[in-house]
Design a protein around this motif. Structure first.
Motif, PDB file in Angstrom:
ATOM      1  N   GLN A  39       0.847  -1.193   0.000  1.00  0.00           N
ATOM      2  CA  GLN A  39       0.000   0.000   0.000  1.00  0.00           C
ATOM      3  C   GLN A  39       0.875   1.232   0.000  1.00  0.00           C
ATOM      4  O   GLN A  39       1.642   1.460   0.953  1.00  0.00           O
ATOM      5  N   ALA A  40       0.772   2.002  -1.061  1.00  0.00           N
ATOM      6  CA  ALA A  40       1.502   3.256  -1.182  1.00  0.00           C
ATOM      7  C   ALA A  40       0.655   4.377  -0.587  1.00  0.00           C
ATOM      8  O   ALA A  40      -0.574   4.255  -0.504  1.00  0.00           O
ATOM      9  N   PRO A  41       1.276   5.473  -0.183  1.00  0.00           N
ATOM     10  CA  PRO A  41       0.523   6.586   0.397  1.00  0.00           C
ATOM     11  C   PRO A  41      -0.570   7.075  -0.539  1.00  0.00           C
ATOM     12  O   PRO A  41      -0.333   7.314  -1.729  1.00  0.00           O
ATOM     13  N   GLY A  42      -1.770   7.187  -0.008  1.00  0.00           N
ATOM     14  CA  GLY A  42      -2.881   7.705  -0.792  1.00  0.00           C
ATOM     15  C   GLY A  42      -3.491   6.718  -1.769  1.00  0.00           C
ATOM     16  O   GLY A  42      -4.374   7.078  -2.542  1.00  0.00           O
ATOM     17  N   LYS A  43      -3.006   5.467  -1.740  1.00  0.00           N
ATOM     18  CA  LYS A  43      -3.512   4.456  -2.678  1.00  0.00           C
ATOM     19  C   LYS A  43      -4.097   3.273  -1.916  1.00  0.00           C
ATOM     20  O   LYS A  43      -3.825   3.075  -0.741  1.00  0.00           O
ATOM     21  N   GLU A  44      -4.898   2.493  -2.621  1.00  0.00           N
ATOM     22  CA  GLU A  44      -5.460   1.294  -2.026  1.00  0.00           C
ATOM     23  C   GLU A  44      -4.415   0.182  -1.956  1.00  0.00           C
ATOM     24  O   GLU A  44      -3.439   0.179  -2.707  1.00  0.00           O
ATOM     25  N   ARG A  45      -4.659  -0.730  -1.053  1.00  0.00           N
ATOM     26  CA  ARG A  45      -3.767  -1.886  -0.935  1.00  0.00           C
ATOM     27  C   ARG A  45      -3.834  -2.710  -2.220  1.00  0.00           C
ATOM     28  O   ARG A  45      -4.913  -2.935  -2.770  1.00  0.00           O
ATOM     29  N   GLU A  46      -2.666  -3.167  -2.663  1.00  0.00           N
ATOM     30  CA  GLU A  46      -2.542  -3.840  -3.958  1.00  0.00           C
ATOM     31  C   GLU A  46      -1.894  -5.208  -3.777  1.00  0.00           C
ATOM     32  O   GLU A  46      -0.909  -5.354  -3.045  1.00  0.00           O
ATOM     33  N   PHE A  47      -2.429  -6.209  -4.466  1.00  0.00           N
ATOM     34  CA  PHE A  47      -1.820  -7.531  -4.478  1.00  0.00           C
ATOM     35  C   PHE A  47      -0.480  -7.477  -5.201  1.00  0.00           C
ATOM     36  O   PHE A  47      -0.350  -6.800  -6.228  1.00  0.00           O
ATOM     37  N   VAL A  48       0.495  -8.209  -4.677  1.00  0.00           N
ATOM     38  CA  VAL A  48       1.815  -8.268  -5.312  1.00  0.00           C
ATOM     39  C   VAL A  48       2.119  -9.686  -5.799  1.00  0.00           C
ATOM     40  O   VAL A  48       2.408  -9.897  -6.978  1.00  0.00           O
ATOM     41  N   SER A  85      15.609  -4.950  -9.416  1.00  0.00           N
ATOM     42  CA  SER A  85      15.315  -3.842 -10.341  1.00  0.00           C
ATOM     43  C   SER A  85      14.218  -2.951  -9.784  1.00  0.00           C
ATOM     44  O   SER A  85      13.262  -2.606 -10.487  1.00  0.00           O
ATOM     45  N   LEU A  86      14.371  -2.571  -8.542  1.00  0.00           N
ATOM     46  CA  LEU A  86      13.339  -1.787  -7.876  1.00  0.00           C
ATOM     47  C   LEU A  86      13.184  -0.411  -8.501  1.00  0.00           C
ATOM     48  O   LEU A  86      14.161   0.196  -8.968  1.00  0.00           O
ATOM     49  N   LYS A  87      11.948   0.055  -8.491  1.00  0.00           N
ATOM     50  CA  LYS A  87      11.595   1.357  -9.066  1.00  0.00           C
ATOM     51  C   LYS A  87      10.971   2.226  -7.970  1.00  0.00           C
ATOM     52  O   LYS A  87      10.412   1.702  -7.004  1.00  0.00           O
ATOM     53  N   PRO A  88      11.034   3.538  -8.141  1.00  0.00           N
ATOM     54  CA  PRO A  88      10.397   4.408  -7.136  1.00  0.00           C
ATOM     55  C   PRO A  88       8.923   4.072  -6.914  1.00  0.00           C
ATOM     56  O   PRO A  88       8.432   4.199  -5.780  1.00  0.00           O
ATOM     57  N   GLU A  89       8.244   3.624  -7.952  1.00  0.00           N
ATOM     58  CA  GLU A  89       6.822   3.293  -7.798  1.00  0.00           C
ATOM     59  C   GLU A  89       6.589   2.019  -6.996  1.00  0.00           C
ATOM     60  O   GLU A  89       5.441   1.675  -6.701  1.00  0.00           O
ATOM     61  N   ASP A  90       7.639   1.309  -6.642  1.00  0.00           N
ATOM     62  CA  ASP A  90       7.517   0.161  -5.741  1.00  0.00           C
ATOM     63  C   ASP A  90       7.479   0.589  -4.269  1.00  0.00           C
ATOM     64  O   ASP A  90       7.258  -0.248  -3.391  1.00  0.00           O
ATOM     65  N   THR A  91       7.699   1.869  -4.026  1.00  0.00           N
ATOM     66  CA  THR A  91       7.672   2.370  -2.653  1.00  0.00           C
ATOM     67  C   THR A  91       6.299   2.168  -2.040  1.00  0.00           C
ATOM     68  O   THR A  91       5.282   2.581  -2.601  1.00  0.00           O
ATOM     69  N   ALA A  92       6.275   1.517  -0.881  1.00  0.00           N
ATOM     70  CA  ALA A  92       5.010   1.201  -0.221  1.00  0.00           C
ATOM     71  C   ALA A  92       5.298   0.498   1.094  1.00  0.00           C
ATOM     72  O   ALA A  92       6.444   0.086   1.353  1.00  0.00           O
ATOM     73  N   VAL A  93       4.258   0.330   1.890  1.00  0.00           N
ATOM     74  CA  VAL A  93       4.324  -0.593   3.010  1.00  0.00           C
ATOM     75  C   VAL A  93       3.912  -1.960   2.474  1.00  0.00           C
ATOM     76  O   VAL A  93       2.858  -2.088   1.848  1.00  0.00           O
ATOM     77  N   VAL A 118       9.081  -0.230   2.475  1.00  0.00           N
ATOM     78  CA  VAL A 118      10.074  -0.282   1.401  1.00  0.00           C
ATOM     79  C   VAL A 118      10.062   1.073   0.709  1.00  0.00           C
ATOM     80  O   VAL A 118       9.012   1.531   0.258  1.00  0.00           O
ATOM     81  N   THR A 119      11.214   1.708   0.657  1.00  0.00           N
ATOM     82  CA  THR A 119      11.346   3.008   0.008  1.00  0.00           C
ATOM     83  C   THR A 119      12.425   2.925  -1.063  1.00  0.00           C
ATOM     84  O   THR A 119      13.561   2.528  -0.771  1.00  0.00           O
ATOM     85  N   VAL A 120      12.053   3.287  -2.282  1.00  0.00           N
ATOM     86  CA  VAL A 120      12.989   3.259  -3.404  1.00  0.00           C
ATOM     87  C   VAL A 120      13.214   4.692  -3.859  1.00  0.00           C
ATOM     88  O   VAL A 120      12.283   5.361  -4.288  1.00  0.00           O
ATOM     89  N   SER A 121      14.440   5.137  -3.754  1.00  0.00           N
ATOM     90  CA  SER A 121      14.768   6.510  -4.135  1.00  0.00           C
ATOM     91  C   SER A 121      15.195   6.562  -5.594  1.00  0.00           C
ATOM     92  O   SER A 121      15.825   5.634  -6.102  1.00  0.00           O
ATOM     93  N   SER A 122      14.890   7.684  -6.237  1.00  0.00           N
ATOM     94  CA  SER A 122      15.236   7.840  -7.666  1.00  0.00           C
ATOM     95  C   SER A 122      16.614   8.430  -7.849  1.00  0.00           C
ATOM     96  O   SER A 122      17.250   8.863  -6.911  1.00  0.00           O
TER      97      SER A 122
END
Length: 122
Positions: A39-48, A85-93, A118-122
């Motif tokens: 779950q990223a800030p401001g977004k719904e929980r997402e299946f991975v 190959s983590l991307k900034p958009e992978d940032t979430a709890v 998990v925090t991925v910086s650009s």
């Protein structure tokens, strides 16, 4: 009841890797599916991703296919998520989940961990 404890989150640069682990305790014999949601800030929980107890059948959300790998230990009490190959958009709890039923991409899992950042910086 089943208790789930996650570990392995942290801060990584884009393109890097992290490995998350989740240890189950309690009535682990009752569990079939184990999986990961985020779950990223401001977004719904997402299946991975998710994996079955028998046969190791796996499910992945399209956005992580080829980059993330879910696995389960022989005792079937620990599930890991290798994230490359983590991307900034992978940032979430990231949350571990477990259920007596088969793996599924919905959030209908009976048991949940507390989450790991998990925090991925650009």
């Amino acid at each position: 009841q089943v208790q789930l404890i996650e570990s392995g989150g942290g801060l990584v640069q884009a393109g890097g890797s992290l490995r998350l682990s989740c240890v189950a305790s309690g009535r682990t014999w009752s569990i079939d599916a184990m999986g990961w949601f985020r779950q990223a800030p401001g977004k719904e929980r997402e299946f991975v991703a998710a994996i079955s107890r028998i046969g190791g059948n796996t499910l992945y959300v399209n956005s992580v296919k080829g980059r993330f790998t879910i696995s389960r230990d022989d005792a079937k009490t620990t599930v890991s998520l290798q994230m490359n190959s983590l991307k900034p958009e992978d940032t979430a709890v990231y949350y571990c989940a477990a259920d007596p039923g088969p793996p599924k991409a919905t959030d209908r899992y009976d048991y949940w961990g507390q989450g790991t950042q998990v925090t991925v910086s650009s």
